[in-house]
Design an enzyme around this catalytic site. Structure first.
Site, short mmCIF file in Angstrom:
data_model
loop_
_atom_site.label_atom_id
_atom_site.label_comp_id
_atom_site.label_asym_id
_atom_site.label_seq_id
_atom_site.Cartn_x
_atom_site.Cartn_y
_atom_site.Cartn_z
N HIS A 189 12.89 38.75 -23.01
CA HIS A 189 11.91 39.19 -24.00
C HIS A 189 12.03 38.26 -25.20
O HIS A 189 12.74 38.56 -26.16
CB HIS A 189 12.18 40.65 -24.39
CG HIS A 189 11.12 41.25 -25.26
ND1 HIS A 189 10.76 42.58 -25.17
CD2 HIS A 189 10.34 40.73 -26.23
CE1 HIS A 189 9.81 42.84 -26.07
NE2 HIS A 189 9.55 41.73 -26.72
N GLU A 199 8.78 39.60 -20.90
CA GLU A 199 8.24 40.69 -21.71
C GLU A 199 7.85 40.17 -23.08
O GLU A 199 8.39 39.17 -23.57
CB GLU A 199 9.30 41.78 -21.92
CG GLU A 199 9.80 42.43 -20.66
CD GLU A 199 10.82 43.51 -20.96
OE1 GLU A 199 11.07 44.33 -20.06
OE2 GLU A 199 11.39 43.52 -22.07
N HIS A 257 14.68 50.68 -20.62
CA HIS A 257 15.10 50.91 -22.00
C HIS A 257 16.14 52.02 -22.03
O HIS A 257 15.85 53.18 -21.79
CB HIS A 257 13.95 51.25 -22.94
CG HIS A 257 14.25 50.83 -24.37
ND1 HIS A 257 13.87 49.60 -24.88
CD2 HIS A 257 14.91 51.46 -25.36
CE1 HIS A 257 14.26 49.50 -26.12
NE2 HIS A 257 14.91 50.60 -26.44
#
Length: 262
Positions: A53, A85, A206
């Site tokens: 990410h 991401e 997450h």
């Protein structure tokens, strides 16, 4: 990559998020720990994907890491999924256009956020997302949208052109051991069912960890991929990359063996 079927037969893939490896490296100018070494070790131990990410401030994964990982996977790990991401209204689309990863996960984070903390909202975000989803798909990139566990939004995600959702699982992790755990988990179960009914694949991520992953996958059927970074890297500091990868794969296998009836 996962073997796709109906919600009862999907094999869940483990994608290791390497952001926190880069975060530690960036505190000095020595190039250690190496993101590429971490990727090689996790993949050699059986991980099926790599996630990064890259945020605009380059606080952890940097642009050269994304390019280096893309080249490594293409050369040494053909078939391994690369998931990038990020916010498509910041820097994500630059990577998508240049590298064409297997999957782009669109996340609505601001530049000031310490980590992702909410999903997209429909119908509010639909029209601005639609052209970017179409562009990514035209490049051959699967698109997953980071979403809160709201079953009523899943049909709208499909209508805007996305291929998958990534269910934001911090709420589940925070509920573990509380009186509200079963009710929270039920929202994820219903969200996954709604996503499948709409024709979407389901990812999750997450705050998933060795302590909660098996229970989540045992209840939430048909998850194609889990993306795990913070807990994974924390475990790897104690166990090493190889043992940590095998532990998370064990959690996934146990969940598949113990899955609740759909």
């Amino acid at each position: 990559m996962s073997t796709s079927g109906n919600a009862g037969t999907t094999t869940t893939s483990l994608s290791v998020n390497l952001n926190k490896v880069a975060l530690v490296r960036n505190t000095r100018h020595l190039g250690i720990p190496s993101v590429l070494t971490a990727a090689n070790a996790c993949l050699a131990a059986g991980a099926q994907g790599i996630t990064v990410h890259p945020r605009p401030d380059a606080r952890h994964i940097r642009a050269h890491d994304v390019s280096d990982l893309s080249a490594l996977l293409a050369k040494d790990w053909p078939g391994i999924e690369f998931n990038i991401e990020g916010n498509p209204f910041q820097n994500l689309m630059d990577f998508v256009r240049e590298l064409r990863p297997h999957q782009a996960t669109f996340v609505p984070d601001s530049e000031s956020q310490s980590t992702s903390d909410h999903g997209w909202s429909f119908p509010d975000d639909a029209e601005r997302l639609r052209p970017l989803i179409a562009e990514a798909k035209a490049l051959g990139v699967r698109v997953s949208l980071f979403m809160d566990p709201i079953p009523e939004m899943m049909a709208a995600v499909k209508a805007v052109g996305a291929d998958r959702v990534e269910l934001y699982t911090e709420g589940y992790a925070a509920s573990r051991g509380t009186a509200g755990e079963e009710a929270v988990l039920a929202r994820y179960v219903e969200s996954a069912r709604a996503a499948h009914a709409a024709g979407l694949g389901v990812n999750a991520g997450h705050d998933l960890s060795r302590d909660n992953l098996t229970a989540f996958l045992r209840a939430v059927r048909g998850v194609h991929e889990v993306s795990i970074g913070h807990a994974f890297v924390a475990d790897a500091l104690e166990l090493g990359y190889t043992a940590t990868t095998r532990e998370y794969l064990r959690c996934i296998t146990e969940a598949q063996q113990q899955a609740r009836p759909a």
